[in-house]
Scaffold this motif. Structure first.
Motif, PDB file in Angstrom:
ATOM      1  N   ARG A  20       0.834  -1.206   0.000  1.00 51.18           N
ATOM      2  CA  ARG A  20       0.000   0.000   0.000  1.00 51.18           C
ATOM      3  C   ARG A  20       0.867   1.254   0.000  1.00 51.18           C
ATOM      4  NH1 ARG A  20      -3.840   0.440   5.071  1.00 51.18           N
ATOM      5  NH2 ARG A  20      -4.892  -1.272   3.958  1.00 51.18           N
ATOM      6  N   TYR A 354      -4.973   9.390  -0.597  1.00 55.44           N
ATOM      7  CA  TYR A 354      -4.732   8.273   0.313  1.00 55.44           C
ATOM      8  C   TYR A 354      -6.008   7.543   0.736  1.00 55.44           C
ATOM      9  CZ  TYR A 354       0.180   9.594   0.985  1.00 55.44           C
ATOM     10  OH  TYR A 354       1.530   9.847   0.800  1.00 55.44           O
ATOM     11  N   PHE A 355      -7.141   8.240   0.706  1.00 60.63           N
ATOM     12  CA  PHE A 355      -8.374   7.635   1.225  1.00 60.63           C
ATOM     13  C   PHE A 355      -9.513   7.621   0.202  1.00 60.63           C
ATOM     14  CE2 PHE A 355      -6.016   9.083   4.925  1.00 60.63           C
ATOM     15  CZ  PHE A 355      -6.050   7.958   5.744  1.00 60.63           C
ATOM     16  N   THR A 405      -5.120   5.480  11.241  1.00 65.12           N
ATOM     17  CA  THR A 405      -6.221   5.536  10.272  1.00 65.12           C
ATOM     18  C   THR A 405      -5.771   5.005   8.917  1.00 65.12           C
ATOM     19  OG1 THR A 405      -7.077   7.482  11.414  1.00 65.12           O
ATOM     20  CG2 THR A 405      -7.928   7.053   9.211  1.00 65.12           C
ATOM     21  N   TYR A 406      -4.607   5.434   8.462  1.00 67.17           N
ATOM     22  CA  TYR A 406      -4.101   4.974   7.164  1.00 67.17           C
ATOM     23  C   TYR A 406      -3.761   3.487   7.203  1.00 67.17           C
ATOM     24  CZ  TYR A 406      -1.015   4.376   3.141  1.00 67.17           C
ATOM     25  OH  TYR A 406      -0.446   3.923   1.980  1.00 67.17           O
ATOM     26  N   ARG A 407      -3.276   3.004   8.328  1.00 67.34           N
ATOM     27  CA  ARG A 407      -2.760   1.643   8.414  1.00 67.34           C
ATOM     28  C   ARG A 407      -3.856   0.595   8.631  1.00 67.34           C
ATOM     29  NH1 ARG A 407       1.939   2.921  12.699  1.00 67.34           N
ATOM     30  NH2 ARG A 407       1.805   0.674  13.077  1.00 67.34           N
ATOM     31  N   GLN A 408      -5.115   1.012   8.672  1.00 68.00           N
ATOM     32  CA  GLN A 408      -6.215   0.068   8.873  1.00 68.00           C
ATOM     33  C   GLN A 408      -6.351  -0.907   7.700  1.00 68.00           C
ATOM     34  OE1 GLN A 408      -9.870   2.005  11.110  1.00 68.00           O
ATOM     35  NE2 GLN A 408      -9.186   3.342   9.482  1.00 68.00           N
ATOM     36  N   SER A 410      -8.425  -2.830   4.819  1.00 66.99           N
ATOM     37  CA  SER A 410      -9.488  -2.374   3.911  1.00 66.99           C
ATOM     38  C   SER A 410     -10.609  -3.403   3.784  1.00 66.99           C
ATOM     39  CB  SER A 410      -8.904  -2.099   2.516  1.00 66.99           C
ATOM     40  OG  SER A 410      -8.352  -3.283   1.969  1.00 66.99           O
ATOM     41  N   LEU A 426     -14.258   6.787   8.251  1.00 66.42           N
ATOM     42  CA  LEU A 426     -12.899   6.242   8.185  1.00 66.42           C
ATOM     43  C   LEU A 426     -12.689   5.102   9.169  1.00 66.42           C
ATOM     44  CD1 LEU A 426     -11.083   9.676   7.907  1.00 66.42           C
ATOM     45  CD2 LEU A 426     -11.495   8.064   6.043  1.00 66.42           C
ATOM     46  N   ARG A 428     -12.254   2.130   8.194  1.00 67.83           N
ATOM     47  CA  ARG A 428     -11.381   1.183   7.512  1.00 67.83           C
ATOM     48  C   ARG A 428     -10.685   1.908   6.364  1.00 67.83           C
ATOM     49  NH1 ARG A 428     -13.818  -0.702   2.656  1.00 67.83           N
ATOM     50  NH2 ARG A 428     -15.991  -0.035   2.442  1.00 67.83           N
ATOM     51  N   GLN A 429      -9.748   1.248   5.718  1.00 65.72           N
ATOM     52  CA  GLN A 429      -9.154   1.772   4.491  1.00 65.72           C
ATOM     53  C   GLN A 429     -10.030   1.374   3.304  1.00 65.72           C
ATOM     54  OE1 GLN A 429      -7.349   3.414   2.570  1.00 65.72           O
ATOM     55  NE2 GLN A 429      -5.559   4.192   3.654  1.00 65.72           N
TER      56      GLN A 429
END
Length: 632
Positions: A20, A354-355, A405-408, A410, A426, A428-429
């Motif tokens: 990712r 990123y999201f 948050t980013y490292r969750q 998906s 947010l 999850r990813q």
């Protein structure tokens, strides 16, 4: 999430996380060595170290440079129907270098909008002004140069408003904005900042980047070309002013034909010279300022009240100037701490990459018709953090990339289907299909074909025949050979009227105007391209050979294949299914008559043709899995 009694998703698996980060930051998957290094690192700061390694890579500037070039509407041709070639790739390379060096975003802004107006500007600062030379140039015969000069100025105003302010200022070109506090009069105050530029629907001004001798040679040739053009114009005037007899007109026509042929030869000489002497289009202002007026209903022929350069009253005031305000004043105002809109728009767009969606979903419209931010405090905090840390983009990236948050994961959570179907909370990813250029880059990286050279002239990878059948001119496409054939997708020559077909299939815009966020479609043509496109088949063939040569054991080969294609181990059921497929194909291919000379060439040792064909099919299968071009 606490208010909704929702638990955030667990952290993604390490193999998912590194892929990712690498796809988001570099636009390339991690190598097997990079994957193993991260998986073996059990230190508490393993994730942040991995992020730092990614941000330090020169490929970071390419990946995030591509996002910026979208906003700059970068292309290698002029647009409109003739769509002639232009030389502006040094601007693309400037962007890559600036981002790799983490040039502060305020400086990044100033140099692009007004680098030519700095004291004693360096060559690099002049190249930076190519941002606003990406506007279109109409080379049709009989066009009104002033009309298209005005069109370019309009484009620059609208692009500046969209990119830095997140506002649809273009709505006020013909009338006062119907929704946002921007009047028709104020639009032309912004217009005045860009109304002093030298270019008049033309390539000039340009900066020659060769040696002093090469520059001198080019200047001499340009003088001869200018004289030849004047001669052509004089002949045309004589033919159309009605003073010539019929006989003086088969004679003048003949002279005109000879003059035109000579002019074409001179132009060809210039093109040949420029193969060794790069040029790039830059901004520069005229010596005597133009008067700017309101254009009634946006018509360049209907002039209204005289206006002076200024900013909209609804936004923070621009500091008083001692004389006429310039693009440099505008650029400094855009990144003034008293005008935080630019910082908010910028961090919101980075967040969106990123999201999938910005904190303000309408990333191109921060006006009254835009959606309110889902997390307003977070947006403002990020904007303040961005400015307080010297407008460092890498600091902002690092902050997001190392966040929980980013490292969750998906992985979809069924309980959120009704509560938060769009993932605005947010929890999850998101799984995101990569951009068009990265589809190509992943294939090149997995196959081992990728040429990792940074910068340089645009290249011409193979494309299907007939792409230019419906364009006004039959443009040349000299297919690149050798290492240039395998450059990253962002270096592919981009013709606005007929873009490289694989790129448009995967949603690359034509860049006639700014693109602040690409759309993501899902069409059958994308699957057909992955399965049948000439370049993808070439990559699948080489990928198959790479997998085959890794081991004598099929299971080990598949394990290696999954690691280079997906940065993970295959699941047991995946391995078994592919082993069954290999057995069936091996049996079928053993009964197929193959040409005797297919197993060897003068450039490579003999290979087992059946196995070569078999592993090409395996490579093709893996490249056509959804996971291959998706960022988990």
């Amino acid at each position: 999430l606490e208010q909704q009694q929702i638990q955030p998703a667990a952290e993604a698996a390490r193999s998912t996380l590194i892929r990712r980060v690498y796809l988001d930051v570099l636009g390339l998957p991690p190598t097997v060595d990079e994957l193993d290094r991260f998986l073996a690192d059990d230190a508490a700061n393993a994730c942040s170290d991995m992020v730092d390694r990614a941000l330090a890579s020169p490929h970071y500037g390419e990946r995030w440079g591509r996002h910026w070039l979208d906003q700059a509407r970068y292309a290698d041709t002029h647009g409109y129907t003739i769509d002639g070639e232009r030389s502006i790739w040094p601007f693309r390379d400037w962007v890559i270098k600036a981002l790799n060096n983490d040039m502060p975003f305020d400086q990044f802004t100033i140099e692009q909008l007004a680098g030519d107006q700095l004291d004693s500007p360096a060559r690099e600062q002049l190249i930076a002004t190519g941002f606003h030379r990406n506007s279109l140039v109409n080379q049709e015969g009989g066009t009104d140069a002033e009309q298209f000069r005005v069109e370019a100025v309009v484009d620059r105003v609208n692009t500046t408003g969209a990119v830095w302010l997140g506002l649809t200022v273009g709505c006020a070109q013909c009338h006062t904005h119907k929704y946002d506090p921007l009047t028709h009069h104020e639009y032309y105050q912004l217009f005045a900042f860009f109304n002093q530029c030298k270019d008049v629907n033309s390539v000039a001004p340009q900066l020659t980047l060769g040696s002093p001798e090469q520059v001198s040679q080019l200047q001499q040739l340009d003088a001869v070309i200018a004289d030849a053009k004047k001669n052509l114009e004089a002949l045309d005037k004589r033919r159309t002013d009605g003073t010539l007899s019929a006989k003086e007109r088969a004679v003048t026509a003949t002279e005109r034909t000879k003059a035109e042929d000579a002019y074409k030869v001179l132009q060809a000489d210039r093109v040949h010279l420029l193969k060794d002497v790069p040029e790039t289009m830059i901004m520069a202002d005229i010596d005597k300022p133009r008067q700017t007026t309101v254009l009634i209903r946006g018509d360049f022929l209907r002039k209204g009240d005289v206006v002076e350069a200024d900013t909209p009253r609804a936004l923070p005031a621009m500091p008083a100037a001692s004389g006429r305000r310039t693009r440099l004043d505008l650029a400094r105002w855009l990144v003034d701490r008293r005008n935080p809109l630019t910082a908010r728009v910028t961090v919101n767009r980075i967040w969106a990459q990123y999201f999938g969606t910005g904190l303000v979903a309408t990333e191109n419209d921060f006006g009254f018709q835009g959606t309110p931010p889902s997390h307003p405090e977070l947006l403002d905090w990020l904007a303040a953090e961005f400015m307080e840390h010297g407008w460092s983009l890498k600091h902002l990236h690092r902050l997001i990339l190392t966040s929980a948050t980013y490292r969750q994961s998906s992985v979809h959570q069924p309980e959120l289907a009704n509560i938060d179907p769009l993932n605005r909370l947010l929890a999850r990813q998101l799984r995101l299909r990569v951009d068009a250029e990265i589809v190509r880059d992943i294939g090149l990286a997995a196959s081992g074909l990728l040429n990792e050279a940074i910068g340089g002239r645009s290249v011409y990878p193979p494309q299907p025949e007939g792409i230019y059948a419906f364009t006004q001119r039959s443009a040349a496409w000299p297919v690149s050979e050798g290492p240039d054939r395998y450059r990253r997708g962002m270096y592919t020559f981009f013709m606005r009227s007929a873009p490289y077909p694989m790129l448009t299939t995967f949603d690359t815009p034509r860049f006639n105007t700014t693109c602040t966020m690409r759309v993501r479609s899902n069409t059958p043509l994308q699957s057909l391209t992955m399965a049948n496109d000439q370049t993808m088949l070439e990559m699948a063939t080489v990928l198959g050979r790479r997998i085959q040569q890794q081991s004598d054991n099929d299971a080990d080969r598949l394990r290696f294949a999954f690691r280079i294609c997906f940065s993970r181990e295959p699941l047991p059921q995946e391995s078994q299914r592919l082993l069954d497929y290999i057995q069936r194909q091996r049996s079928a291919l053993s009964n197929v008559a193959l040409p005797d000379d297919a197993s060897t060439t003068s450039e490579q040792p003999a290979v087992d043709v059946t196995e070569d064909r078999l592993w090409m099919l395996v490579g093709r299968t893996l490249m056509n899995l959804d996971e291959f071009i998706v960022r988990e």
